[in-house]
Scaffold this motif. Structure first.
Motif, short mmCIF file in Angstrom:
data_model
loop_
_atom_site.label_atom_id
_atom_site.label_comp_id
_atom_site.label_asym_id
_atom_site.label_seq_id
_atom_site.Cartn_x
_atom_site.Cartn_y
_atom_site.Cartn_z
N LEU A 762 -11.40 38.95 -3.67
CA LEU A 762 -10.48 38.24 -4.56
C LEU A 762 -9.57 37.31 -3.77
CD1 LEU A 762 -9.53 41.05 -7.12
CD2 LEU A 762 -10.64 38.85 -7.66
N ALA A 763 -9.00 37.83 -2.68
CA ALA A 763 -8.11 37.01 -1.86
C ALA A 763 -8.86 35.85 -1.23
CB ALA A 763 -7.46 37.88 -0.78
N THR A 764 -10.08 36.11 -0.80
CA THR A 764 -10.88 35.06 -0.18
C THR A 764 -11.25 33.98 -1.19
OG1 THR A 764 -11.80 36.71 1.33
CG2 THR A 764 -12.92 34.58 1.21
N LEU A 765 -11.63 34.41 -2.41
CA LEU A 765 -12.01 33.44 -3.43
C LEU A 765 -10.84 32.55 -3.82
CD1 LEU A 765 -14.08 32.36 -5.45
CD2 LEU A 765 -13.33 34.16 -7.06
N ALA A 766 -9.66 33.12 -3.96
CA ALA A 766 -8.49 32.31 -4.31
C ALA A 766 -8.22 31.26 -3.24
CB ALA A 766 -7.27 33.22 -4.48
N ALA A 767 -8.36 31.64 -1.96
CA ALA A 767 -8.13 30.69 -0.87
C ALA A 767 -9.22 29.62 -0.85
CB ALA A 767 -8.09 31.43 0.46
N CYS A 768 -10.47 30.01 -1.11
CA CYS A 768 -11.57 29.03 -1.12
C CYS A 768 -11.36 27.99 -2.23
CB CYS A 768 -12.90 29.74 -1.32
SG CYS A 768 -13.48 30.65 0.13
N GLU A 769 -10.97 28.45 -3.41
CA GLU A 769 -10.76 27.52 -4.52
C GLU A 769 -9.60 26.57 -4.22
OE1 GLU A 769 -12.39 30.25 -8.25
OE2 GLU A 769 -10.25 30.22 -7.77
N ARG A 770 -8.62 27.07 -3.50
CA ARG A 770 -7.45 26.25 -3.18
C ARG A 770 -7.77 25.27 -2.05
NH1 ARG A 770 -4.61 30.12 -2.11
NH2 ARG A 770 -4.61 30.10 0.16
N VAL A 771 -8.49 25.73 -1.05
CA VAL A 771 -8.70 24.93 0.16
C VAL A 771 -9.96 24.08 0.07
CG1 VAL A 771 -9.12 25.05 2.65
CG2 VAL A 771 -7.46 26.59 1.59
N LEU A 772 -11.05 24.63 -0.45
CA LEU A 772 -12.32 23.92 -0.46
C LEU A 772 -12.57 23.23 -1.80
CD1 LEU A 772 -14.49 26.60 1.38
CD2 LEU A 772 -13.36 24.60 2.36
N SER A 773 -12.67 23.98 -2.86
CA SER A 773 -12.87 23.47 -4.23
C SER A 773 -13.62 24.56 -4.98
CB SER A 773 -13.66 22.16 -4.29
OG SER A 773 -15.02 22.39 -4.00
N GLN A 774 -13.60 24.43 -6.28
CA GLN A 774 -14.28 25.42 -7.12
C GLN A 774 -15.79 25.37 -6.91
OE1 GLN A 774 -13.28 27.27 -10.18
NE2 GLN A 774 -11.07 26.93 -10.10
N GLY A 775 -16.33 24.16 -6.68
CA GLY A 775 -17.77 24.03 -6.60
C GLY A 775 -18.33 24.01 -5.20
N HIS A 776 -17.52 24.24 -4.18
CA HIS A 776 -18.01 24.24 -2.81
C HIS A 776 -19.03 25.37 -2.64
CE1 HIS A 776 -18.10 24.63 1.59
NE2 HIS A 776 -17.59 23.41 1.63
N PRO A 777 -20.12 25.15 -1.91
CA PRO A 777 -21.15 26.19 -1.76
C PRO A 777 -20.59 27.51 -1.26
CG PRO A 777 -21.98 24.10 -0.94
CD PRO A 777 -20.54 23.88 -1.27
N PHE A 778 -19.65 27.44 -0.33
CA PHE A 778 -19.11 28.70 0.18
C PHE A 778 -18.27 29.40 -0.89
CE2 PHE A 778 -15.99 31.23 2.63
CZ PHE A 778 -16.88 32.10 3.23
N THR A 779 -17.53 28.61 -1.65
CA THR A 779 -16.75 29.19 -2.75
C THR A 779 -17.67 29.92 -3.72
OG1 THR A 779 -15.16 27.38 -2.55
CG2 THR A 779 -15.04 28.71 -4.55
N GLU A 780 -18.79 29.29 -4.07
CA GLU A 780 -19.73 29.92 -4.99
C GLU A 780 -20.34 31.18 -4.40
OE1 GLU A 780 -22.54 26.92 -6.00
OE2 GLU A 780 -21.14 25.79 -7.27
N GLN A 781 -20.57 31.17 -3.10
CA GLN A 781 -21.13 32.35 -2.46
C GLN A 781 -20.15 33.51 -2.53
OE1 GLN A 781 -22.47 31.81 1.62
NE2 GLN A 781 -22.06 33.95 2.09
N VAL A 782 -18.86 33.24 -2.26
CA VAL A 782 -17.85 34.29 -2.32
C VAL A 782 -17.74 34.82 -3.75
CG1 VAL A 782 -15.40 34.81 -2.04
CG2 VAL A 782 -16.58 33.41 -0.33
N ARG A 783 -17.79 33.92 -4.73
CA ARG A 783 -17.70 34.34 -6.14
C ARG A 783 -18.87 35.25 -6.49
NH1 ARG A 783 -17.52 29.62 -8.22
NH2 ARG A 783 -15.24 29.44 -8.19
N SER A 784 -20.07 34.90 -6.01
CA SER A 784 -21.24 35.74 -6.28
C SER A 784 -21.09 37.11 -5.65
CB SER A 784 -22.50 35.04 -5.76
OG SER A 784 -23.63 35.85 -5.89
#
Length: 797
Positions: A762-784
């Motif tokens: 959860l903490a990692t996903l929030a940071a990814c969405e803030r720093v990278l973007s909602q659709g960044h491949p890494f963000t999607e991987q963390v969400r999965s």
């Protein structure tokens, strides 16, 4: 898994302007003819009747000697004494042994120690620094053999002594001490046949006419010099000699200097550590200081001044010695000195200094100077004509200018690396010998070039302080907005990025670009470099979205102004491809990387470091796209070339090995991968240190391999260490940190700690969405991964 993408972002702009004297340098000279006689003869034995007739053949039957008494503080020199003994084993022609060395190295002490143990009937010490002193000492020998000759003229006495020596070749040993010129002793040696002659001299050459065996006497062994210091210090009472080894090392294990320092400590009561402090703060006074009752002429400062008085008649000799004083003592490239004068002038000056043992010509194109000679030569003394402040400062400025001229312009070309390696010690010595506030614009250039090379060799920790000092010098000498100041500021920013300090790198890079655009314009080459470096800093910090527009702008201008095959253009295209790859856009990235590789191969060749970087980046992109059949052969080819061109310990070589090992792991070959990754981790810790980002990347890749092999127990603590390191060095929101946090969450899940895994996802996903973007491949991987963990939690959260 985290990999180290091997981009080539840093494009240092190194100024080439040289300030300072480039021709021959004239300096005032004050030549004197004074000499110092420092060996006192013992009173000779009276052995024969008081008569004016010829010296009887059996006159010296009970032995005649004026050899100085051996010193209780004589140490070491066992091999030298043995060599002297072995040399004097035959008779017949005059057997001459010439021991030469730097003034103060201990030649006379060695000669006295050896001669005192000999058994010749006559052992006579002759102070031989001038022809008259030789004649006087030979006449004294006649009087010692037959006191009745004392009323005769000195020349008659000398003639009688020479006749006796010629008639009794097996019975005598002469020590000719401190010979200043071989010509002074030639009249004596030409007239005596047989016997043994030991010469001590500062002169290394000119002895072939006497068929002499020539031996160079070096400094004391470190342990022997400490022994000498301790004996003198504790001669009259027990004293703490802690720090004696440091004093001896600072004095270069020169016998006279060690003796001088120990006597000073013994008389004044100061400790060896305190002596070092005084030597650093008051060098002029300490080099000239003699203990009470000691010979004031027997100090390093006095002895070497007398030597310089003699060699200073040779043009450039004094100037050359003062110049050499600013470099490292060993392996000074001879061609570095070429701008000092014409080749014959420089050759003659080197030859004169070498002849007097003030320097050593190593015959391999390099020179060596004793570090204490250097220290004295760069220490001003108003009372010494050879050490005037203006001349010393001029020598420092010339030493700096000569380094600027000696450094090749392209630090990335392997053909230039041996030259850079040869010059680095002398750059370090030069800049350590004077405070930063005395730096000139040339000093800034030298620092900048050395730092750019070191950064390119993967040692940003060494490059960073040099770039900082270079920037300070540029700002003070040239001003805040000079183009060289602006380029140096950009280089410093890139050094911060390479060292892992992204926040400082971004701040400085943004300021550097703004200043460069304002002062030089948007399309100036320095501006383009500053823009490229800022873009790379953004990419390194995990913000490729900010980097891409800067890269694209730089690429457009470079393609217009330079051309598509210029190395700067290819570098920008490489970095733009890397930014697209970071965004997950491999369809754009891979064609660009293929074009970059083809361009570098065409322009620089297949083994240039830039070409190797491009090949490694293309392999990485293929692997990211899942095309391991193309990636692994490229990785293997890149590793082999880097090992050959850069060496096994270069960070870029270790990166190539890391990426190849990780590719093996991704292909399921963990038995091949794990030993390589363990070796890489050990090498990164050794080469770059435990707190370098590359080391933490290596932690993460080894974690991945352990997990693939089902070895969770060693993987979890290593993953925790990697995350803690990334957070400390790169910050909580860096892409590497986010990746490491996601990896650790996965491990917690595999160990059954689902609650902890979900919380971390959860903490990692929030940071990814803030720093990278909602659709960044890494963000999607963390969400999965988060959804998978939640499904495993069976409603616990």
């Amino acid at each position: 898994m985290i990999r180290k993408r091997d981009a080539s972002p840093h494009q240092p702009v190194v100024p080439t302007q040289v300030h300072g004297t480039q021709g021959a340098i004239a300096a005032g000279r004050d030549v004197t003819n004074s000499v110092t006689q420092y060996v006192e003869a013992e009173q000779a034995f009276v052995l024969s009747p008081d008569a004016h007739g010829p010296i009887p053949a059996d006159a010296p039957g009970r032995g005649v000697s004026n050899i100085p008494a051996t010193s209780e503080t004589f140490v070491g020199r066992a091999s030298e004494l043995t060599a002297l003994e072995e040399a004097f084993t035959g008779l017949g022609e005059v057997l001459v042994q010439a021991v030469h060395g730097l003034g103060g190295v201990g030649k006379s002490a060695l000669a006295a120690q050896w001669a005192a143990g000999r058994h010749e009937t006559v052992r006579w010490w002759i102070t031989a620094n001038t022809a008259p002193s030789i004649d006087s000492s030979v006449a004294a020998l006649a009087r010692a053999l037959q006191p009745g000759l004392a009323s005769l003229p000195d020349e008659v006495q000398a003639e009688r002594a020479i006749r006796w020596l010629a008639d009794h070749p097996e019975q005598w040993l002469l020590v000719l001490d401190n010979v200043e010129a071989p010509a002074h002793i030639r009249p004596l040696l030409d007239r005596i046949a047989g016997g043994r002659v030991l010469v001590t001299t500062r002169l290394a050459s000119g002895w072939h006419r006497h068929a002499a065996v020539v031996v160079r006497l070096g400094v004391l062994e470190p342990a022997d010099s400490v022994d000498l210091f301790t004996r003198i210090l504790t001669q009259h009472e027990p004293r703490d000699h802690t720090g004696a080894d440091a004093v001896c090392e600072e004095l270069g294990y020169l016998a006279l200097a060690v003796e001088q320092a120990a006597a000073y400590c013994a008389e004044t009561g100061i400790s060896p550590d305190a002596y070092l402090d005084r030597l650093a703060s008051w060098p002029k006074e300490m080099y000239a200081a003699a203990a009470e009752g000691g010979d004031s002429g027997r100090t390093c400062a006095r002895i070497w001044r007398l030597t310089l008085d003699r060699i200073d008649t040779t043009p450039l000799a004094g100037d050359l010695l003062r110049l050499l004083a600013w470099y490292a003592p060993d392996r000074i490239p001879r061609d570095l000195l070429a701008p000092l004068g014409t080749p014959p002038e420089v050759d003659t000056a080197i030859g004169k200094l070498a002849a007097y043992n003030m320097i050593t010509d190593n015959r391999d194109g390099t020179l060596t100077v004793h570090r204490l000679v250097q220290a004295l030569a760069r220490t001003p003394d108003p009372g010494d004509p050879h050490r005037q402040n203006a001349n010393i400062n001029q020598a420092r400025d010339n030493a700096t200018a000569f380094l600027v001229m000696a450094y090749p312009a392209d630090h990335e070309d392997p053909a230039n690396w041996p030259r850079y390696q040869a010059l680095l010690p002398h750059t370090d010595a030069l800049t350590s010998h004077h405070p930063a506030d005395q730096d000139t614009s040339n000093t800034a250039v030298v620092l900048d070039r050395a730092a750019a090379y070191r950064q390119g060799q993967g040692t940003p920790a060494l490059a960073l302080p040099a770039f900082q000092r270079a920037l300070e010098a540029c700002e003070r000498v040239r001003g805040q907005h000079h183009e060289h100041t602006l380029s140096t500021r950009s280089n410093l920013a890139s050094a911060y990025a390479a060292a892992g300090n992204q926040a400082q790198a971004i701040s400085l890079s943004e300021a550097a670009l703004a200043d460069t655009e304002r002062v030089l314009g948007k399309d100036h080459p320095y501006t383009l470099t500053a823009r490229n470096n800022l873009a790379h800093t953004y990419t390194n910090a995990g913000d490729p979205r900010r980097a891409i527009p800067l890269y694209e702008e730089t690429l457009t201008v470079r393609q217009q102004v330079l051309d598509k095959d210029h190395t700067d253009t290819l570098t920008t295209l490489n970095n733009l491809a890397g930014a697209y790859e970071s965004m997950g856009d491999l369809d754009r990235s891979i064609p660009m990387l293929k074009a970059v590789l083809a361009g570098f191969e065409r322009v620089l060749g297949k083994e240039h470091p830039k070409t190797l970087t491009a090949r490694g980046n293309l392999a990485y992109a293929y692997e990211t796209a899942g095309d391991r059949t193309r990636a692994i052969p490229l990785y293997e080819e890149t590793l082999a070339a880097r090992q050959q061109v850069l060496g096994k310990d270069h960070p870029s070589t270790l990166t190539a090995l890391n990426n190849l090992a990780s590719a093996y792991e991704a292909a399921g070959d963990v038995d091949r991968s794990i030993p390589l990754l363990e070796a890489v981790l050990s090498d990164f810790e050794r080469v770059l240190g435990r707190d370098h980002p590359h080391t933490f990347i290596s932690y993460s890749n080894l974690v991945s391999a352990y997990v693939s092999a089902g070895r969770l127990n060693p993987a979890i603590p290593l993953a925790e260490a990697a995350l803690a390191g990334f957070e400390r060095v790169l910050g909580e929101n860096h892409l590497h940190t986010l990746n490491a946090r996601s990896n650790l969450a996965t491990l917690y899940g595999l160990k059954g700690d689902i609650r902890r895994a979900v919380s971390m996802y959860l903490a990692t996903l929030a940071a990814c969405e803030r720093v990278l973007s909602q659709g960044h491949p890494f963000t999607e991987q963390v969400r999965s991964n988060l959804e998978h963990a939640r499904s495993q939690s069976q409603g616990e959260l």
